[in-house]
Design an enzyme around this catalytic site. Structure first.
Site, mmCIF file in Angstrom:
data_model
loop_
_atom_site.group_PDB
_atom_site.id
_atom_site.type_symbol
_atom_site.label_atom_id
_atom_site.label_comp_id
_atom_site.label_asym_id
_atom_site.label_seq_id
_atom_site.Cartn_x
_atom_site.Cartn_y
_atom_site.Cartn_z
ATOM 1 N N HIS A 226 -2.385 -2.674 -6.127
ATOM 2 C CA HIS A 226 -2.871 -2.283 -4.805
ATOM 3 C C HIS A 226 -4.388 -2.455 -4.763
ATOM 4 C CE1 HIS A 226 -3.268 1.094 -1.582
ATOM 5 N NE2 HIS A 226 -3.367 -0.106 -1.070
ATOM 6 N N ASN B 292 -2.866 6.268 -0.712
ATOM 7 C CA ASN B 292 -2.473 6.518 0.675
ATOM 8 C C ASN B 292 -1.800 7.864 0.883
ATOM 9 O OD1 ASN B 292 -3.585 4.453 2.208
ATOM 10 N ND2 ASN B 292 -2.188 3.004 1.228
ATOM 11 N N SER C 204 0.822 -1.203 0.000
ATOM 12 C CA SER C 204 0.000 0.000 0.000
ATOM 13 C C SER C 204 0.860 1.258 0.000
ATOM 14 C CB SER C 204 -0.953 -0.008 1.192
ATOM 15 O OG SER C 204 -0.326 -0.475 2.334
ATOM 16 N N GLU D 145 -5.241 -0.039 -7.821
ATOM 17 C CA GLU D 145 -4.255 0.980 -8.208
ATOM 18 C C GLU D 145 -3.050 0.206 -8.758
ATOM 19 O OE1 GLU D 145 -2.894 3.141 -4.756
ATOM 20 O OE2 GLU D 145 -2.771 5.017 -5.859
HETATM 21 N N1 CAA Z 1 -15.677 -8.666 3.384
HETATM 22 C C1 CAA Z 1 -16.470 -8.914 2.319
HETATM 23 N N2 CAA Z 1 -17.614 -8.237 2.090
HETATM 24 C C2 CAA Z 1 -17.975 -7.320 2.977
HETATM 25 C C3 CAA Z 1 -17.208 -7.007 4.122
HETATM 26 C C4 CAA Z 1 -16.025 -7.727 4.308
HETATM 27 N N3 CAA Z 1 -15.199 -7.496 5.342
HETATM 28 N N4 CAA Z 1 -17.825 -6.027 4.806
HETATM 29 C C5 CAA Z 1 -18.953 -5.725 4.133
HETATM 30 N N5 CAA Z 1 -19.031 -6.503 3.045
HETATM 31 C C6 CAA Z 1 -20.090 -6.498 2.032
HETATM 32 C C7 CAA Z 1 -21.414 -6.950 2.625
HETATM 33 O O1 CAA Z 1 -21.544 -8.354 2.569
HETATM 34 C C8 CAA Z 1 -22.393 -6.247 1.699
HETATM 35 O O2 CAA Z 1 -22.480 -6.966 0.499
HETATM 36 P P1 CAA Z 1 -23.924 -7.228 -0.178
HETATM 37 O O3 CAA Z 1 -24.422 -5.897 -0.627
HETATM 38 O O4 CAA Z 1 -23.629 -8.181 -1.267
HETATM 39 O O5 CAA Z 1 -24.774 -7.845 0.905
HETATM 40 C C9 CAA Z 1 -21.691 -4.916 1.357
HETATM 41 O O6 CAA Z 1 -20.302 -5.133 1.624
HETATM 42 C C10 CAA Z 1 -22.195 -3.779 2.211
HETATM 43 O O7 CAA Z 1 -22.041 -4.172 3.555
HETATM 44 P P2 CAA Z 1 -22.948 -3.680 4.739
HETATM 45 O O8 CAA Z 1 -24.313 -3.354 4.222
HETATM 46 O O9 CAA Z 1 -22.854 -4.670 5.850
HETATM 47 O O10 CAA Z 1 -22.211 -2.431 5.308
HETATM 48 P P3 CAA Z 1 -21.912 -1.038 4.674
HETATM 49 O O11 CAA Z 1 -22.930 -0.630 3.666
HETATM 50 O O12 CAA Z 1 -21.650 -0.194 5.846
HETATM 51 O O13 CAA Z 1 -20.550 -1.266 3.864
HETATM 52 C C11 CAA Z 1 -18.219 -1.255 3.682
HETATM 53 C C12 CAA Z 1 -19.410 -1.798 4.459
HETATM 54 C C13 CAA Z 1 -18.267 -1.774 2.229
HETATM 55 C C14 CAA Z 1 -16.978 -1.817 4.354
HETATM 56 C C15 CAA Z 1 -18.286 0.323 3.684
HETATM 57 O O14 CAA Z 1 -18.375 0.788 5.004
HETATM 58 C C16 CAA Z 1 -17.087 0.962 3.029
HETATM 59 O O15 CAA Z 1 -17.006 1.056 1.813
HETATM 60 N N6 CAA Z 1 -16.135 1.431 3.861
HETATM 61 C C17 CAA Z 1 -14.896 2.041 3.380
HETATM 62 C C18 CAA Z 1 -13.949 0.955 2.996
HETATM 63 C C19 CAA Z 1 -12.639 1.491 2.509
HETATM 64 O O16 CAA Z 1 -12.382 2.683 2.449
HETATM 65 N N7 CAA Z 1 -11.752 0.569 2.140
HETATM 66 C C20 CAA Z 1 -10.415 0.923 1.729
HETATM 67 C C21 CAA Z 1 -9.525 0.892 2.916
HETATM 68 S S1 CAA Z 1 -7.877 1.333 2.470
HETATM 69 C C22 CAA Z 1 -7.234 -0.106 1.907
HETATM 70 O O17 CAA Z 1 -7.817 -1.144 1.876
HETATM 71 C C23 CAA Z 1 -5.870 -0.095 1.363
HETATM 72 C C24 CAA Z 1 -4.819 0.568 2.088
HETATM 73 O O18 CAA Z 1 -3.791 0.765 1.463
HETATM 74 C C25 CAA Z 1 -4.840 0.916 3.500
#
Ligand code: CAA
Length: 292
Positions: free
Chosen positions: A147, A197, A126, A159
């Site tokens: 990424h 990031n 990342s 990415e």
């Molecule tokens: N694994 C797999 N699927 C997941 C999950 C997980 N850990 N958490 C949620 N989901 C899925 C759910 O099953 C649901 O899918 P369906 O529509 O098929 O049922 C969908 O995501 C939506 O989930 P929820 O309704 O339970 O919850 P939500 O609407 O609050 O969404 C979220 C959850 C998708 C995590 C949302 O909060 C989100 O997009 N958050 C931001 C995530 C983000 O920014 N990620 C990037 C982080 S940075 C990174 O990864 C890289 C780095 O370099 C640090």
């Protein structure tokens, strides 16, 4: 709508590291028709990853996005192993080991001893320099950054990072692979933190400064960003989701890479990591979490 596996995909992909990211990437690969060799150091970690992948694919069936027969075939394409030599069959490898330069370099060098000279290696780093990682191998033209974002099955972006020596063919192969998983790609050049990031982590770090200075409570800071800016998670909630140790490692890469004080990790972030408050995975970060 049910989606069939990629019919032209005959490739075998090695995924090194079966944590959250490795498991998520492996799930997407088998779901889209690739054979996957998922490697980690312990059977327990691999069994947990296979269980998560199985649950993730079952969820896709429940949602009507995958046929049950395709789910079964996808699971049959997954092989878990602790044995590096099995990875010699891979055409393409993605490493997802801990976000430390030495560990990632070691993973790439070990892959190089096993894989064919033409195999391409992608790092899911990342923030670590792809150019530096590539330079530890004898095939820097075939090393690229891919990424992915957590949760991998949900997040649309990959990415794709070009190191100084990455060849156009390698870059295109990484983009084609990401697209065959239904992902969108954005190219970034090799600067600390790439795009994602460089923009995300200073926001999270600033939110932690705001908390430390008493501008608002954690929930208040998160609500501002959720209700005021339509972010799906507030920055502190997101930091817990990513892992505070990972956030700190990335801030250090930015700080050391740019030598600019604006990337100084917040002392509260350092303190929380030192105390073992790593976010969701440790049960406590800016918020508390129940196990499982
Ligand atoms: N694994 C797999 N699927 C997941 C999950 C997980 N850990 N958490 C949620 N989901 C899925 C759910 O099953 C649901 O899918 P369906 O529509 O098929 O049922 C969908 O995501 C939506 O989930 P929820 O309704 O339970 O919850 P939500 O609407 O609050 O969404 C979220 C959850 C998708 C995590 C949302 O909060 C989100 O997009 N958050 C931001 C995530 C983000 O920014 N990620 C990037 C982080 S940075 C990174 O990864 C890289 C780095 O370099 C640090």
């Amino acid at each position: 709508m049910a989606q069939s596996p990629n019919p032209s995909a005959t490739k075998t992909i090695a995924v090194v590291g079966a944590g959250t990211m490795g498991g998520g990437i492996a799930q997407e690969l088998v779901r889209h028709g690739f054979a996957v060799l998922l490697r980690d150091v312990s059977r327990e970690v691999l069994d947990r990853a296979a269980e998560r992948i199985s649950r993730g694919l079952a969820h896709e069936v429940e949602k009507g996005r995958l046929k049950d027969s395709d789910r079964q075939q996808a699971l049959a394409r997954l092989r878990i192993t602790i044995d590096w030599t099995e990875l010699g069959r891979a055409d393409f490898a993605i490493e997802t080991v801990t976000e430390k330069f030495d560990m990632k370099a070691l993973a790439l060098q070990t892959l190089e001893r096993q894989c064919r000279p033409e195999a391409i290696f992608a790092s899911n780093t990342s923030s670590i320099s792809i150019t530096r990682l590539a330079a530890t191998t004898n095939r820097p033209k075939q090393v690229v950054g891919m990424h992915f974002f957590n949760p991998v099955p949900v997040m649309k972006l990959v990415e794709v990072i070009s190191g100084l020596e990455t060849s156009p063919a390698t870059l295109q192969a990484a983009e084609a692979l990401a697209r065959s998983l239904g992902k969108t790609t954005v190219r970034a050049n090799d600067f600390p933190g790439f795009v994602s990031n460089r923009v995300l982590m200073p926001m999270i770090n600033e939110a932690i400064f705001a908390l430390m200075e008493g501008v608002a409570e954690a929930r208040g800071i998160d609500e501002v960003m959720k209700q005021g800016m339509n972010h799906p998670m507030g920055p502190l909630e997101l930091a817990d989701f990513i892992g505070l140790d990972v956030c700190l490692d990335i801030m250090k890469v930015l700080y050391e890479g740019f030598r600019d004080s604006k990337y100084r990790p917040c002392p509260l972030l350092e303190k929380m990591v030192a105390a073992g408050r790593l976010g969701r995975k440790s049960g406590r970060g800016f918020y508390e979490y129940s196990p499982g």
